[in-house]
Design an enzyme around this catalytic site. Structure first.
Site: not given
Ligand code: ITT
Length: 179
Positions: A8, A32, A59, A135, A137, A158, A164
């Site tokens: 990320k 969180e 997030d 994750g 993907d 991507k 993102r």
């Protein structure tokens, strides 16, 4: 690069660098909360941090239409528990395979607090494909492609359409407009 946060961070850093903005990662715990919307989660986490510098929190999650958005805010938990094979099992025999990734970036500096969202629509594949990304993907194929999963794409591909990248591009544009 191992953990999902490494991925990320790399994705976000790359996008912001296109706007001449440098991103650095802080190793601090964040609060969180549980909420349906990543925007609320990111904003809350950001507010709870007592750090005196321009700061952002992102997030994200995978929202599956058939399951009313599940795993959504539980995306990290679902991955640690049932993982991609478990999600595929939930989708077994299911024709409605629509899903989306959502990302929300909450940012503040001394003057402003802003939040930007990014979304990419797609569908859950019938099997895991590809070793790229992280994750979910390997089981998520965006609508705006040729049927390949994010796991089968390069980081550059991507980043053209990801949730993102879209959220961070909006932030990049906004920051540029502030100069
Ligand atoms: P981690 O500890 O797993 O990093 P987190 O709670 O900090 O969880 P996020 O909310 O940003 O991370 O994302 C929740 C989960 O959604 C994350 O663990 C990934 O498994 C998944 N996810 C988010 N963005 C993704 C992407 O671009 N590709 C694949 N999976 C993604």
């Amino acid at each position: 690069m191992g953990t999902s946060s490494d991925h990320k961070y790399a994705e976000a850093k790359e996008v912001l660098s296109e706007y001449g903005i440098e991103l650095e990662r802080l190793s601090i715990d964040r609060v969180e909360i549980q909420a349906d919307d990543p925007e609320i989660i990111a904003e809350y986490s950001l507010k709870a941090l007592d750090v005196d510098m321009p700061l952002l929190i992102e997030d994200a999650g995978l929202y599956i239409d058939k399951y009313y958005g599940f795993p959504g805010p539980y995306s990290s938990y679902a991955l640690r528990t049932i993982d991609n094979p478990g999600i595929l099992k939930l989708m077994d025999g299911e024709e409605n395979r629509g899903a989306r990734y959502l990302s929300a970036v909450a940012f503040r500096d001394g003057k402003n607090s802003v939040t930007f969202r990014g979304e990419v629509k797609g569908f859950i594949t019938h099997e895991m494909r590809g070793t790229g990304g992280f994750g979910y993907d390997p089981i998520f194929a965006p609508e705006e492609s040729d049927g390949r999963t994010f796991g089968e794409m390069s980081a550059v591909e991507k980043a053209k359409i990801s949730h993102r990248a879209r959220a961070f591009r909006k932030l990049g544009e906004w920051l540029q407009s502030q100069d």
